[in-house]
Design a protein around this motif. Structure first.
Motif, PDB file in Angstrom:
ATOM      1  N   HIS A 228       0.839  -1.202   0.000  1.00  0.00           N
ATOM      2  CA  HIS A 228       0.000   0.000   0.000  1.00  0.00           C
ATOM      3  C   HIS A 228       0.867   1.241   0.000  1.00  0.00           C
ATOM      4  O   HIS A 228       1.861   1.302   0.727  1.00  0.00           O
ATOM      5  CB  HIS A 228      -0.796   0.092   1.316  1.00  0.00           C
ATOM      6  N   HIS A 229       0.436   2.246  -0.737  1.00  0.00           N
ATOM      7  CA  HIS A 229       1.095   3.551  -0.623  1.00  0.00           C
ATOM      8  C   HIS A 229       0.247   4.624  -1.297  1.00  0.00           C
ATOM      9  O   HIS A 229      -0.399   4.349  -2.301  1.00  0.00           O
ATOM     10  CB  HIS A 229       2.497   3.507  -1.247  1.00  0.00           C
ATOM     11  N   PRO A 230       0.241   5.841  -0.750  1.00  0.00           N
ATOM     12  CA  PRO A 230      -0.552   6.905  -1.365  1.00  0.00           C
ATOM     13  C   PRO A 230      -0.071   7.268  -2.768  1.00  0.00           C
ATOM     14  O   PRO A 230      -0.834   7.839  -3.558  1.00  0.00           O
ATOM     15  CB  PRO A 230      -0.362   8.099  -0.424  1.00  0.00           C
ATOM     16  N   ASP A 231       1.176   6.953  -3.091  1.00  0.00           N
ATOM     17  CA  ASP A 231       1.699   7.300  -4.402  1.00  0.00           C
ATOM     18  C   ASP A 231       1.726   6.057  -5.284  1.00  0.00           C
ATOM     19  O   ASP A 231       2.364   5.064  -4.968  1.00  0.00           O
ATOM     20  CB  ASP A 231       3.113   7.885  -4.233  1.00  0.00           C
ATOM     21  N   ARG A 232       1.041   6.145  -6.405  1.00  0.00           N
ATOM     22  CA  ARG A 232       0.901   4.971  -7.271  1.00  0.00           C
ATOM     23  C   ARG A 232       2.256   4.470  -7.763  1.00  0.00           C
ATOM     24  O   ARG A 232       2.541   3.283  -7.758  1.00  0.00           O
ATOM     25  CB  ARG A 232      -0.013   5.297  -8.454  1.00  0.00           C
ATOM     26  N   GLN A 233       3.111   5.434  -8.166  1.00  0.00           N
ATOM     27  CA  GLN A 233       4.418   5.042  -8.694  1.00  0.00           C
ATOM     28  C   GLN A 233       5.206   4.243  -7.650  1.00  0.00           C
ATOM     29  O   GLN A 233       5.801   3.222  -7.958  1.00  0.00           O
ATOM     30  CB  GLN A 233       5.242   6.291  -9.065  1.00  0.00           C
ATOM     31  N   ALA A 234       5.174   4.745  -6.419  1.00  0.00           N
ATOM     32  CA  ALA A 234       5.958   4.102  -5.362  1.00  0.00           C
ATOM     33  C   ALA A 234       5.505   2.665  -5.149  1.00  0.00           C
ATOM     34  O   ALA A 234       6.322   1.752  -5.034  1.00  0.00           O
ATOM     35  CB  ALA A 234       5.831   4.882  -4.061  1.00  0.00           C
TER      36      ALA A 234
ATOM     37  N   ASP B 290      15.581  -0.510   1.676  1.00  0.00           N
ATOM     38  CA  ASP B 290      15.810   0.431   0.584  1.00  0.00           C
ATOM     39  C   ASP B 290      15.050   1.732   0.868  1.00  0.00           C
ATOM     40  O   ASP B 290      13.851   1.720   1.127  1.00  0.00           O
ATOM     41  CB  ASP B 290      15.307  -0.198  -0.720  1.00  0.00           C
ATOM     42  N   GLU B 291      15.791   2.827   0.841  1.00  0.00           N
ATOM     43  CA  GLU B 291      15.230   4.151   1.127  1.00  0.00           C
ATOM     44  C   GLU B 291      13.940   4.415   0.328  1.00  0.00           C
ATOM     45  O   GLU B 291      12.965   4.930   0.861  1.00  0.00           O
ATOM     46  CB  GLU B 291      16.296   5.216   0.803  1.00  0.00           C
ATOM     47  N   LYS B 292      13.947   4.007  -0.952  1.00  0.00           N
ATOM     48  CA  LYS B 292      12.798   4.274  -1.842  1.00  0.00           C
ATOM     49  C   LYS B 292      11.518   3.608  -1.346  1.00  0.00           C
ATOM     50  O   LYS B 292      10.427   4.096  -1.574  1.00  0.00           O
ATOM     51  CB  LYS B 292      13.067   3.703  -3.246  1.00  0.00           C
ATOM     52  N   PHE B 293      11.677   2.437  -0.721  1.00  0.00           N
ATOM     53  CA  PHE B 293      10.489   1.632  -0.407  1.00  0.00           C
ATOM     54  C   PHE B 293      10.143   1.608   1.077  1.00  0.00           C
ATOM     55  O   PHE B 293       9.229   0.920   1.489  1.00  0.00           O
ATOM     56  CB  PHE B 293      10.700   0.193  -0.898  1.00  0.00           C
ATOM     57  N   ARG B 294      10.922   2.366   1.859  1.00  0.00           N
ATOM     58  CA  ARG B 294      10.734   2.258   3.301  1.00  0.00           C
ATOM     59  C   ARG B 294       9.320   2.562   3.756  1.00  0.00           C
ATOM     60  O   ARG B 294       8.805   1.976   4.691  1.00  0.00           O
ATOM     61  CB  ARG B 294      11.724   3.173   4.023  1.00  0.00           C
ATOM     62  N   ARG B 295       8.697   3.507   3.076  1.00  0.00           N
ATOM     63  CA  ARG B 295       7.366   3.930   3.520  1.00  0.00           C
ATOM     64  C   ARG B 295       6.217   3.141   2.906  1.00  0.00           C
ATOM     65  O   ARG B 295       5.057   3.382   3.217  1.00  0.00           O
ATOM     66  CB  ARG B 295       7.179   5.411   3.230  1.00  0.00           C
ATOM     67  N   VAL B 296       6.528   2.227   2.027  1.00  0.00           N
ATOM     68  CA  VAL B 296       5.460   1.396   1.459  1.00  0.00           C
ATOM     69  C   VAL B 296       5.063   0.364   2.511  1.00  0.00           C
ATOM     70  O   VAL B 296       5.905  -0.327   3.056  1.00  0.00           O
ATOM     71  CB  VAL B 296       5.945   0.683   0.173  1.00  0.00           C
ATOM     72  N   LYS B 297       3.767   0.336   2.782  1.00  0.00           N
ATOM     73  CA  LYS B 297       3.314  -0.632   3.786  1.00  0.00           C
ATOM     74  C   LYS B 297       3.147  -1.992   3.125  1.00  0.00           C
ATOM     75  O   LYS B 297       2.492  -2.110   2.091  1.00  0.00           O
ATOM     76  CB  LYS B 297       1.980  -0.158   4.365  1.00  0.00           C
ATOM     77  N   ILE B 298       3.766  -3.007   3.719  1.00  0.00           N
ATOM     78  CA  ILE B 298       3.690  -4.357   3.141  1.00  0.00           C
ATOM     79  C   ILE B 298       3.225  -5.338   4.211  1.00  0.00           C
ATOM     80  O   ILE B 298       3.728  -5.316   5.332  1.00  0.00           O
ATOM     81  CB  ILE B 298       5.069  -4.828   2.623  1.00  0.00           C
ATOM     82  N   TYR B 299       2.249  -6.150   3.878  1.00  0.00           N
ATOM     83  CA  TYR B 299       1.865  -7.207   4.815  1.00  0.00           C
ATOM     84  C   TYR B 299       1.447  -8.461   4.063  1.00  0.00           C
ATOM     85  O   TYR B 299       1.122  -8.409   2.872  1.00  0.00           O
ATOM     86  CB  TYR B 299       0.757  -6.747   5.760  1.00  0.00           C
TER      87      TYR B 299
END
Ligand code: ADP
Ligand code: ZN
Ligand code: ZN
Length: 768
Positions: A681-687, A753-762
């Motif tokens: 999940h992430h608010p930014d589609r690209q991310a 990875d800095e780029k993906f740190r904020r992407v929520k993964i479960y």
């Protein structure tokens, strides 16, 4: 309670404490003064961060001081709270491992909030901590403690105080008029107000005693002599024998009994045996929708030995019931939904999983994403208890296990009392339109059937699996539809509120008078939900009493119970509802069931769609004709030839199961493999797209073709977050534990990875 170990006082001791947080387990020092009180499974308060205090649970002890910094002390040990038993702790750890979350997250679900105040200050903990509730019992006092005095008391009161007279008489009756002396009964059994009882007490005619309600000490004044247990019909008795026999060699038995076959009565017999033998029993139900009827049936037999549990109970009731259940050492029947799997008594003898096929046994919304049915079976394995699962439409997983001989299997083919199975007629919607035989959303056959039923004073159930008035609105000018600003779904129109609402995030707005895109006046509603059906029925059958049962009307247990009771007692003629009405109800007066649109059951983009549609149709049809006369079911659909519809109409579970199992084997789906869904999940589609692609790439290096996706789920944006999903399919033979470890490792790596740190993964293992 678990054994409290005595720790030698001169060796340092550290406790591993589970806190209700995603982080999980923390280590604290145990001071000398606490060592006699603390044990595995104790609840303790501990500090966290600069000023917060949490309640946690002791998982175990270590003698070695951990390597990291400053170890803080356990503040207090809650004596008097139940110690969570060894089997339960092992179950927590299994759930955390299998469903890929922390033990802290399991704790959050497993223990009621009042027992684990979180993040409070010292002072607040004192105020918030749970105090057990009390029971009051009543008996005769000094002034009425023998026949002469009692008569005198009655004489005095009869002249001047009729209220008190009545109350005293009620007490004597409850105590047993033959010999009411020297006894007590629970306060609730005396039909009198507190003020009257107070006055009687002041005069010395009665005494009231207040006691803490301790585990297993709920006043037991109801027993279940075997003569009062339901007398089984021949097929039921044969099924019961079959179950007993199967339990000789199997730990789990599947009772496949058609709707109305009287499975509950069979459970009751087995439960009675367990309780009488001093064992505890856990009875799981899929949803609040079912608890009311079943609980009252069970209470009729087991009275106060029944402890009910539901996550929507008020805090106090939940806590009380939790403590009673978790500390029971035999003789308690715990009845509850999903989370009740975490509170059986300490002497578990048997688990009953009613309607085992029901998807609501699986929690998919938040960690722990556990399936209570599967968790229950694991718990049974840990405690040596037996598991009995029941359903008229077993899940393919359980059915396959039965076919493979892993579970015992008992089939109960007929309804109790010889009631015929309902007649199911498929009504072609397209044809009805062509012939001019359709009014609003009803085919003529449906309307005629409802009329006939009403004329005979019988009842009807109408099923539509969408709530609200219409699932979307559309501009006739330009085709604009209203969609949620936060989610990728259309807004549902709720007419009674005059609003548009998102069923994913709750967002609401008012119905626009003009099209916001082109200005056309009069936006139109499309499709139909239960609210619209209710309105159309009212127009078609102006004299009928109609009620609706869905999430909008059944907003609380009380409201829910009200609607069900009113239908049960015949004060409602037609009940319109969503899936809620399909579950396990036993209504005597229902002769007709209408399914208004079976098409949208078939349309789910999921490998379980056919199984689910069959289950829903069979279950809702099963509400019809549960007594002497045969019920009628009409299924409206534009796909009358669809195999699922044909098989549901024929009541042919075996054909459905065979066809589905063949398909699942061919396309490699459960029960022939295990699935773990990975969500990003992430608010930014690209991310989120980039993270999903990177993770899938990494996973392919270890799992190869077992990785499917990434692919966005059908609703690919919820609450402002874009969603991607990767599906991992793992062979049944290979080690799932190893797969989980590899998967968790890959996720952890990616999140570094800095780029993906904020992407929520479960991860969602065994998704449903
Ligand atoms: P199921 O859960 O299998 O669909 P139920 O347990 O709801 O079926 O039983 C259907 C109805 O038959 C209920 O009203 C139940 O009380 C009644 N019934 C079943 N078995 C008996 C029995 N042995 N004695 C009396 N009533 C029974
Ligand atoms: Zn428009
Ligand atoms: Zn929304």
């Amino acid at each position: 309670m678990a054994q409290i170990p005595i720790f030698s006082e001169d060796i340092p001791l550290f406790a591993e404490v589970i806190l209700p947080l995603p982080g999980g387990v923390y280590t604290y020092a145990v001071g000398e003064e606490l060592r006699k009180k603390i044990g595995r499974g104790s609840l303790v308060t501990v500090p966290l961060g600069p000023s917060k205090i949490y309640t946690g649970l002791v998982r175990g002890f270590v003698r070695e001081r951990p390597h990291y910094g400053n170890i803080r002390p356990v503040f207090t040990v809650h004596e008097g709270f139940p110690v969570i038993g060894d089997a339960m702790l092992r179950l927590w750890s299994w759930v955390a491992d299998y469903y890929m979350c922390s033990e802290g997250e399991v704790m959050r679900t497993a223990i009621p909030a009042a027992l684990k105040p979180s993040g409070l200050t010292d002072l607040e903990i004192g105020q918030k901590s749970y105090r057990p509730s009390t029971v009051v019992s009543v008996g005769l006092g000094e002034g009425a403690c023998e026949p002469g005095r009692l008569n005198e008391a009655f004489e005095k009161l009869s002249a001047r105080a009729p209220g008190m007279y009545k109350a005293l008489a009620a007490l004597v009756e409850a105590l047993g008029s033959d010999d009411p002396f020297g006894k007590e009964v629970p306060r609730e059994r005396v039909d009198a107000g507190a003020d009257v009882l107070g006055r009687l007490e002041k005069r010395g005619y009665i005494v009231r005693r207040e006691k803490e309600l301790l585990p297993g000490e709920g006043p037991r004044d109801e027993i279940f002599p075997v003569s009062l247990l339901p007398r089984l019909s021949e097929p039921q008795a044969a099924a019961l024998e079959g179950i007993r026999e199967a339990f000789q060699t199997k730990d789990t038995v599947l009772l496949h009994g058609v709707t109305g076959s009287g499975k509950t009565e069979i459970y009751i017999r087995l439960i009675a045996e367990q309780l009488a033998a001093g064992k505890d029993v856990l009875y799981l139900l899929p949803e609040i929708a079912m608890t009311s009827q079943t609980v009252s049936r069970l209470k009729k037999f087991f009275g106060r030995d029944v402890v009910t549990y539901h996550s929507s109970y008020p805090v106090r009731r939940k806590t009380e019931n939790f403590i009673r259940a978790a500390t029971s050492r035999g003789g308690t029947l715990v009845v509850g939904v999903r989370s009740a799997v975490f509170l059986p008594g300490q002497r578990l003898g048997m688990l009953v999983i009613d309607e085992e096929h029901d998807p609501s046994y699986k929690n998919h919304e938040s960690a722990p994403r556990y399936n209570a049915r599967d968790t229950a079976i694991v718990l049974a394995g840990m405690t040596g208890a037996k598991t009995l699962m029941g359903s008229a439409t077993p899940s393919l997983e359980s059915y396959a296990n039965a076919l493979a001989g892993k579970y015992g299997y008992i089939y109960l083919a007929e309804r109790y009392g010889g009631s015929p199975m309902p007649r199911i007629v498929v009504s072609d919607t397209t044809k009805a339109v062509k012939r001019g035989e359709r009014r609003s959303h009803f085919n003529k056959l449906t309307i005629d059937s409802i009329s006939a039923v009403l004329e005979r004073g019988r009842q009807a159930i109408l099923f539509q699996n969408r709530r609200g008035f219409s699932p979307y609105i559309e501009c006739p000018g330009c085709g604009w539809t209203a969609s949620c600003p936060h989610c990728n779904v259309t807004l549902t129109y709720h007419k009674s509120e005059g609003s548009l609402r998102c069923h994913y995030c709750g967002h609401g707005e008012s119905m626009p008078p003009f099209c916001p895109a082109c200005g056309t006046k009069g936006v139109e509603t499309r499709g139909f939900g239960t609210e619209k059906i209710e309105e159309e029925l009212a127009a078609l059958f102006p004299g009928a009493r109609i009620e609706r049962l869905d999430r909008d009307t059944a907003t609380s247990e009380v409201r829910f119970g009200g609607i069900v009771r009113s239908f049960e007692r015949g004060r409602t003629d037609i009940l319109v509802g969503t899936q809620m009405i399909t579950k396990g109800f036993d209504f005597e007066g229902v002769s007709f069931v209408g399914v208004l649109n079976a098409d949208n059951l078939l349309a789910y983009p999921d490998f379980r769609a056919s199984e689910r549609a069959f289950q829903l149709l069979t279950q809702v049809a099963g509400r019809a004709g549960r007594r002497q006369e045969q019920g009628l079911v009409v299924i409206q659909t534009s796909q009358p030839q669809h195999p699922v519809i044909v098989r549901a109409a024929a009541g042919d579970y075996t054909a459905m199961a065979r066809a589905q199992l063949t398909e699942r084997r061919e396309f490699f789906y459960p029960p022939f493999c295990r699935i773990i869904d990975i969500y990003l999940h992430h608010p930014d589609r690209q991310a989120v797209t980039a993270a999903a692609a990177a993770l899938a790439g990494e996973l392919r290096r270890v799992f190869g073709r077992r990785v499917n996706g990434p692919q966005p789920p059908p609703v690919d944006r919820v609450r402002g977050r874009y969603i991607e999903r990767i599906m991992l399919k793992i062979e049944r033979e290979s080690s799932l534990g190893k797969a989980r470890k590899l998967l968790a490792g890959k996720i952890e790596e990616l999140q570094k990875d800095e780029k993906f740190r904020r992407v929520k993964i479960y991860c969602d293992p065994d998704p449903i």
